[in-house]
Design an enzyme around this catalytic site. Structure first.
Site: not given
Lengths: 96, 483
Positions: B76, B151, B175
């Site tokens: 990420k 997210s 997330s």
């Protein structure tokens, strides 16, 4: 509480050192008012005497020996800075 | 080759069926082919990936391989990667080349993983749909009109589309778990303090936690084993031995007490999601587990408390982005105040701005007790609910998200509606507990996730409970059409 207006949003934005375009202020005022309304659902519960929880784990701050543990990376770190000179970060003049 | 799990790849590499370089090339080709459609990656690191793959192959020849050596993964874009752009999904860091590696990256590098690239995400991890990214939304491989969740939406979409067998994610209010659910993969948010946060760009420091995302619980176990552990550079990282998560996977579930919080099955839960979750619980019953109804009476207060605690911490954490030392700087600032305010105003998107403003307001003079202190008291009540529940049950189960993936744009203009999509995940972060989402069916074409919540440091138990289900079901093996 009463909904926030654009003047209050401008004041909060100043505290946050965050420029908001004037045309966006009404939308932020309305969003913030809605968020605060959501948040105020907390008031439905009496929390008198409840110990606030700042952190998920009960832990004491760890201490380390007072020894130098980092090497000097100034040049490497300053390579990504917007503006530097002679090892210093440059900003607009603050003191006349 | 691209359809193999991490465990299968590990076995294939060990048996010499293919090299890490061959596999890495094949996956990079898939990333090139599908990323224009999905927008799951912000940065593709083909050159360094091939170099890492060749190094992993050499390490294997020297007899020094460990299970993750040569396994391609994606990070990420919130994890700092030395010499590689780390944008956090924001214009603020669009040209930020991190000068060091996050501990998670360092640990996975040491195990010999190969980084394919950096995945797309909501700006500064603030969002539940991946629509707040400066780089545009990610699309859900199961339906390109749907959001992947957020997210960690880029990581979830990339794993679901078989562009990478595993990825890292972070979870502040859901997330990892919510995008895992919406994309039909498995994702684990560990106990707060289990994984180092050093080099993981901070959103809300008392809630943020990094974790693995992959197709199976077994793969998450392999990744977590390498990611977890003490780090002196993170003062909240817990000094506690990392168990062998893989060894614990096969424990039988007979007698396992499952708590079903009645608050997680009420109003607002989509009917098809409820059906899939109930079918999964029936499957657990067949495995010998004993579901019982429990109550987490303060559940409805989790979102209100979170939207004080998280914005308050974010307004403080994001104060570091001032246009002076790194990150975006506005053109021709007329004075220092102008430099700060315009750099920040131009660098941050609308959702980040909203949360900074809410946090600044909640912490401003005269409001602290009514908001921040109150929220911390509510946090205690929520945590106590879980403590009492774990006196009766071993794990808690329920839906990860109240609905399957929603359409792009559907909630983008209404922050409150968006916030409610994390209704079942947020309390777990406030309490600091571990949570896992695994795929258990579909609502129409879109996947449904089951959330498992465990007691502190019970990651081994959660992975075990998820793995046993995946041994007798095949939801985790379903492939989205076209991928």
């Amino acid at each position: 509480m009463t909904p926030l207006g654009t003047a209050e949003v401008a004041k909060i934005a100043h505290l946050a050192r965050l420029a908001i375009r004037e045309e966006d202020a009404p939308a932020y005022a309305s969003n913030l008012s809605a968020i605060l309304e959501l948040v105020e659902q907390m008031n439905a519960v009496d929390t008198t005497g409840v110990t606030p929880m700042a952190h998920p784990l009960d832990m004491a701050q760890r201490l380390r020996p007072d020894e130098i543990s980092e090497t000097n990376y100034r040049d490497y770190f300053q390579a990504i800075a917007p503006r530097t000179e002679a090892g210093l970060y440059l900003v607009p003049k603050v003191i006349e | 080759m691209h359809d193999k799990t991490i465990a299968q790849i590990s076995a294939g590499l060990a048996a010499g069926e293919f090299s890490s370089e061959e596999l890495t090339r094949a996956l990079l080709e898939r990333v090139e082919q599908f990323n224009p459609q999905l927008n799951a990656f912000i940065t593709i690191t083909a050159g360094s990936a091939l170099a890492q793959a060749r190094a992993a192959d050499r390490r294997r020849q020297q007899g020094e391989a460990v299970p993750l050596t040569g396994i391609p993964i994606a990070h990420k874009d919130i994890f700092c990667t030395d010499g590689i752009r780390t944008s956090c999904g924001s214009r603020m860091l669009d040209r930020f080349i991190a000068p060091y590696n996050a501990t998670v990256v360092e640990k996975l590098n040491a195990a010999g993983t190969v980084m394919l690239g950096k995945t797309n995400m909501d700006e500064f991890a603030m969002g539940s749909s991946n629509e707040t990214s400066f780089y545009g939304p990610v699309r859900n491989p199961w339906d390109l009109d749907a959001v992947p969740g957020g997210s960690s939406g880029g990581s979830a979409a990339a794993v679901a589309a078989r562009l990478t067998p595993g990825a890292t994610g972070t979870d502040t209010g859901g997330s990892i778990r919510q995008p895992a659910a919406l994309c039909g993969i498995t994702g684990l948010k560990p106990t707060y303090g289990r994984v180092s946060r050093w080099g993981m760009i901070a959103y809300a420091s008392s809630l943020d936690q990094g974790g693995p995302m992959a197709r199976t619980a077994e793969d998450c176990a392999l990744l977590l084993g390498a990611m977890a552990g003490f780090d002196p550079r993170d003062s909240t990282c817990v000094d506690r031995a990392v168990p062998d998560y893989v060894a614990a996977l096969n424990q039988p579930l007979a007698g396992l007490k499952i708590g079903l919080p009645k608050e997680y099955f009420g109003e607002g839960l989509d009917r098809q999601v409820a059906q899939a979750v109930e079918a999964a619980i029936a499957e657990y019953r067949k495995l010998g587990a004993e579901p019982v109804e429990i109550s987490l009476p303060n559940s409805q207060l989790a979102i209100p408390a979170y939207y004080v605690v998280a914005p308050a911490e974010c307004s403080s954490n994001l104060a570091r982005f001032d246009g002076v030392r790194y990150g975006h700087r506005c053109e021709n600032p007329k004075d220092l105040l102008d430099l700060y305010t315009r750099s920040r105003g131009e660098g941050f998107g609308a959702e980040v701005t909203r949360r900074i403003l809410v946090g600044t307001f909640a912490l401003s003079a005269g409001y602290y007790d009514a908001y921040y202190l109150k929220a911390q008291q509510i946090r205690r009540l929520i945590s106590d609910d879980f403590r009492r529940a774990f006196e009766q049950v071993d794990v808690i189960m329920g839906p990860t998200s109240p609905t399957a993936a929603f359409n792009l744009g559907e909630k983008a203009d209404d922050p409150i509606t968006m916030y409610l999509s994390d209704i079942y995940t947020i309390a777990v972060n406030l309490a600091g507990l571990p949570g896992l989402s695994l795929p258990v069916g579909f609502a129409g074409q879109r996947p449904v996730g089951l959330q498992l919540i465990g007691n502190y440091f019970a990651e081994d138990r959660l992975l075990n409970v998820a793995h046993r289900y995946q041994q007798v079901t095949d939801w985790h093996e379903r492939v989205p059409a076209g991928f």
